[in-house]
Scaffold this active site. Structure first.
Site, PDB file in Angstrom:
ATOM      1  N   GLU A   1     -15.121  27.676  -4.098  1.00 15.30           N
ATOM      2  CA  GLU A   1     -16.091  27.040  -3.210  1.00 15.30           C
ATOM      3  C   GLU A   1     -16.445  28.030  -2.114  1.00 15.30           C
ATOM      4  O   GLU A   1     -15.561  28.701  -1.567  1.00 15.30           O
ATOM      5  CB  GLU A   1     -15.545  25.762  -2.586  1.00 15.30           C
ATOM      6  CG  GLU A   1     -16.550  25.109  -1.630  1.00 15.30           C
ATOM      7  CD  GLU A   1     -16.090  23.757  -1.089  1.00 15.30           C
ATOM      8  OE1 GLU A   1     -16.909  23.103  -0.405  1.00 15.30           O
ATOM      9  OE2 GLU A   1     -14.951  23.367  -1.344  1.00 15.30           O
TER      10      GLU A   1
ATOM     11  N   CYS B   1     -17.816  20.189  -1.253  1.00 10.87           N
ATOM     12  CA  CYS B   1     -18.781  19.356  -0.529  1.00 10.87           C
ATOM     13  C   CYS B   1     -20.155  20.008  -0.428  1.00 10.87           C
ATOM     14  O   CYS B   1     -21.142  19.316  -0.225  1.00 10.87           O
ATOM     15  CB  CYS B   1     -18.240  19.038   0.865  1.00 10.87           C
ATOM     16  SG  CYS B   1     -16.855  17.876   0.856  1.00 10.87           S
TER      17      CYS B   1
ATOM     18  N   ASN C   1     -18.894  15.282  -6.386  1.00  7.59           N
ATOM     19  CA  ASN C   1     -17.692  15.870  -5.806  1.00  7.59           C
ATOM     20  C   ASN C   1     -17.181  14.961  -4.701  1.00  7.59           C
ATOM     21  O   ASN C   1     -17.898  14.673  -3.746  1.00  7.59           O
ATOM     22  CB  ASN C   1     -18.002  17.251  -5.213  1.00  7.59           C
ATOM     23  CG  ASN C   1     -16.842  17.792  -4.400  1.00  7.59           C
ATOM     24  OD1 ASN C   1     -15.881  18.301  -4.953  1.00  7.59           O
ATOM     25  ND2 ASN C   1     -16.916  17.659  -3.082  1.00  7.59           N
ATOM     26  N   GLU C   2     -15.941  14.488  -4.848  1.00  9.24           N
ATOM     27  CA  GLU C   2     -15.322  13.652  -3.810  1.00  9.24           C
ATOM     28  C   GLU C   2     -16.237  12.498  -3.415  1.00  9.24           C
ATOM     29  O   GLU C   2     -16.367  12.159  -2.229  1.00  9.24           O
ATOM     30  CB  GLU C   2     -14.958  14.476  -2.571  1.00  9.24           C
ATOM     31  CG  GLU C   2     -13.838  15.450  -2.801  1.00  9.24           C
ATOM     32  CD  GLU C   2     -13.360  16.124  -1.519  1.00  9.24           C
ATOM     33  OE1 GLU C   2     -13.958  15.893  -0.447  1.00  9.24           O
ATOM     34  OE2 GLU C   2     -12.391  16.892  -1.587  1.00  9.24           O
TER      35      GLU C   2
END
Length: 794
Positions: free
Chosen positions: A28, A232, A356-357
């Protein structure tokens, strides 16, 4: 019990679940992992596109300084009236007022500067034009901060139209704090854009490539897969792909780097996208890792931006086009684009993640549309759903419910927890079923980069292996961190502009990746049942309230003993906290308030609360023994979107359970917290929001797993001892039918729990290797205290 009675028996012919692609890595772009990190570009803000939208203090000339030599004078301005292209609007104009000894600009690079290394060659390139035609050269140098020239090249800019120029510079000295200097003489204006300096030597010598030392550390892991590009950053942004702060749109990252739009990175810096999807796929290929791209699902939970379902098709098309880009024949549209970029062969994409999340119903309303479309067109692609950023709670449950209903192939779980949590939850996946979606543990780490953190993670990873029927993929996170640009820690690999080292956690991951094996083997322990239980049993101690930049009032605060019925009034039943900006300026801030304490083991705390002002909520502390050991009800946390129960042990916090909740101003809330032993339940306005247990670790005598590797025929046995004392045991390999064994041992031991690797001692905590032979198919071994031992039996 004698040491001979303690036995680990590996049944070499009783093979279980496939380990598959279990252990990999996650990239990331945070902590400047790409620009200023893995991406080898040495110039910061090469296209003059830095902007306050990226970071408040950024501007178009961030990392640049004016140069005026020998009486020269110049005016430096950033313009956009005649851009290089519509996606790269800004460029610099150097207006030569007086040439003197030369005027121009200097780039400061990342960290301490441009890292020049004696004898190494650097590739300079720039787009430039002049408003007058003459032969005065542009001199490009790599210089020390004292002006010493470490290398030089010249270019001649004669055209009034944008033209790309290139030159090579060989450094005659090593200086990690150099500057890139561009100076000219003459008259009129010199215009520059896309100023670039790359080391000629990149990983696998790829143009626009990766920094060799960081990439080599990643390749040395031998990961089965790489998840990218986040995180994120994939879903935090606007819905318009042309916006500077859009969600991450993979099509923006292809082709000529001069045509790739600058992007706001949600970790508060600029993302050039020089490291784009094509480069990610190439890098995965170069290190032998399967690519796992993660795509946005049409919902930004950070800012509640939602794509209407009837407008979702372009987002679905992005996912389908990505699969075609990776796998399609060059006769197809996106396969042809891949071929034009230089890779006619398919990349062999097997997995794709959506979201994502993710938290909130809007994502889970939209996920099925992606899932159906992908499975209809590409039935062999494995699709990864999302289970939020925490290990338990309503959003975690919502993600799993969605995965089961849609028959997702995997579910992406994330959690960052204390070492104690990892030990207490070593058996987390024992009850997960083989016929349901598999777990993709896409982000996990214990809080810290010490040897003890790595030791605990190794113990947990043996549990992941033993549950390969349910756990399909797992990767430690985050992977990379530039020491001068820290957004998050711990991290697996740390670097500056010229050095890099792997943490203790890195070496644990490397051990497990190198010695994963292909198929589980049955392993049984005899005589290893002397578990160490934590003596700190009940959740009791002090209570406190805390808020941050908010104002609250509390009343009807009561504590009831659930065994005896005794009741205590806390703080005279009422309290107020006010920590607003005005309070801070006026010196009247009251941020925290102690409410007393209890030694009860079975109690209910109730109170009423009302937010007067502020952006979020408050914390209720209970079971508080000191500031580093306490339980927390985070009421209105993370952008005022959460209610969470957390446990802090030795200063490291674990989220036990989380639900979506927003604290509204002026609304009255009735809160009830029930504690019984280590069980915790919490209600908001008489609705049960949380029901959890704060487990304490029960230390196993040894943590272990075993596997079989097909290519070598080796039996691999991993044993982790987290105790303060050594443990002796007999290792027996049943059904092997050999008269002798050769045993390779890779072991991490003889380290203090708080030992860490550093730039000065990059391998202080790392494995040592030895080998021995046996007569027969068993051998005795003393597992040192705090040790990680991997046997490879041939």
């Amino acid at each position: 019990m004698t040491r001979a009675q303690r036995t680990l028996t590996i049944y070499t012919q009783e093979r279980g679940a496939e380990l598959g692609d279990l252990f990999g890595i996650f990239f990331e772009d945070l902590n400047h992992a790409a620009d200023g990190g893995l991406y080898a570009e040495l110039v910061q803000n090469r296209s003059f596109e830095f902007d306050p939208i990226d970071r408040a203090e950024y501007h178009a000339l961030t990392a640049w300084e004016k140069i005026e030599r020998g009486g020269g004078k110049a005016e430096i301005n950033v313009e956009d009236s005649h851009p290089l292209n519509p996606r790269n609007l800004h460029y610099v104009a150097i207006d030569i007022v007086s040439e003197g000894g030369g005027v121009g600009m200097m780039n400061l690079g990342f960290n301490s500067g441009i890292p020049a290394k004696q004898g190494e060659t650097y590739l300079f390139s720039v787009y430039a034009r002049r408003d007058a035609s003459f032969d005065e050269p542009v001199v490009v140098t790599i210089e020390g901060t004292d002006g010493t020239v470490h290398g030089e090249a010249t270019i001649v800019v004669q055209s009034s139209e944008w033209t790309q120029y290139a030159a090579t510079i060989t450094a005659n000295a090593t200086d990690t704090s150099s500057r890139l200097v561009i100076v000219t003489k003459g008259k009129g204006k010199l215009y520059l854009d896309m100023v670039s300096l790359f080391p000629e030597k990149t990983f696998r010598n790829r143009p626009n490539g990766m920094r060799e030392d960081i990439a080599a550390l990643l390749a040395d892991l031998k990961p089965k897969f790489m998840r990218f590009p986040g995180g994120c950053l994939i879903h935090d942004g606007s819905l318009n792909p042309d916006d500077r702060d859009s969600m991450y749109r993979w099509k923006n990252t292809l082709g000529d780097i001069a045509q790739r739009p600058a992007r706001r990175n949600n970790w508060s810096y600029n993302q050039t996208l020089g490291l784009g999807y094509y480069e990610y796929f190439l890098f995965c290929e170069d290190i032998g890792a399967k690519p796992i791209p993660i795509l946005p699902g049409g919902y930004d939970p950070h800012h509640k931006r939602i794509v209407p379902i009837d407008e979702l098709q372009p987002w679905i098309d992005d996912a389908l086009d990505l699969i075609e880009f990776a796998n399609g024949d060059p006769s197809n549209e996106w396969g042809a684009i891949r071929a034009q970029l230089g890779h006619p062969e398919p990349f062999g994409l097997e997995y794709v993640g959506i979201g994502n999340e993710e938290v909130g119903e809007p994502f889970f309303e939209r996920y099925p549309y992606f899932h159906r479309a992908i499975k209809e067109k590409y039935p062999d692609i494995k699709i990864i759903n999302s289970a939020g950023p925490f290990a338990a709670g309503s959003e975690y449950d919502r993600g799993w419910k969605s995965a089961k209903e849609n028959k997702s192939d995997l579910v992406d779980e994330h959690y960052y927890q204390s070492p104690e949590w990892f030990l207490a939850n070593y058996n987390r996946y024992d009850t997960f079923k083989a016929d349901e979606p598999k777990v993709f543990l896409g982000e996990y780490a214990s809080w810290g980069n010490t040897y003890y953190n790595a030791l605990v993670e190794a113990a947990f990873m043996t549990g992941l292996e033993k549950n390969a029927h349910a756990v399909g993929l797992a990767c430690y996170a985050p992977m990379l961190c530039n020491v001068d640009y820290i957004n998050w820690k711990p991290d697996m690999i740390w670097f500056n502009n010229h050095e890099v080292y792997g943490t203790a956690n890195y070496y644990v991951q490397k051990l497990f990746m190198h010695h994963q094996g292909d198929q589980l083997l049955k392993i049984e322990a005899y005589g290893l049942d002397e578990k160490q239980e934590n003596t700190m049993k009940p959740i009791n101690g002090a209570f406190a309230l805390e808020t941050d930049r908010c104002s609250f009032r509390f009343w009807d605060m009561k504590l009831v003993n659930n065994d005896s019925g005794e009741m205590k009034e806390l703080n005279g039943l009422s309290a107020e906290l006010s920590d607003t900006d005005e309070d801070r300026l006026g010196g009247t801030s009251l941020r925290t308030l102690d409410l007393g304490e209890t030694d009860w083991e079975n109690y209910t705390l109730s109170l009423k609360a009302q937010k007067i002002s502020g952006p979020k909520g408050f914390n209720l502390y209970f079971g508080k023994r000191d500031d580093n050991n306490q339980l927390i009800w985070d009421f209105g946390g993370w952008q005022n979107q959460d209610s969470a129960l957390c446990s802090s042990m030795n200063g490291r916090t674990s989220c036990l359970t989380q639900s979506i909740f927003n604290v509204e101003p002026d609304m009255e809330y009735e809160l009830t917290l029930e504690v019984s032993g280590r069980q915790i339940r919490a209600w908001i306005n008489n609705v049960l929001f949380h029901d959890t247990e704060d487990k304490l670790p029960v230390i196993e005598p040894l943590y272990y797993s075993a596997s079989y590797e097909r290519s070598t025929g080796d039996v691999i046995v991993k044993v982790v001892n987290v105790q303060e004392n050594s443990v002796s045991a007999q290792i027996a390999l049943a059904d092997l039918h050999k008269t002798s064994l050769t045993v390779e041992v890779n072991e991490m031991s003889d380290h203090a729990p708080d030992d860490e690797n550093t730039f000065a001692s990059p391998e202080r905590v790392s494995p040592k290797q030895k080998e021995f032979s046996t007569v027969g198919c068993s051998f005795h071994y003393d597992f040192p205290k705090h040790s990680i031992t991997v046997f490879r039996v041939r």
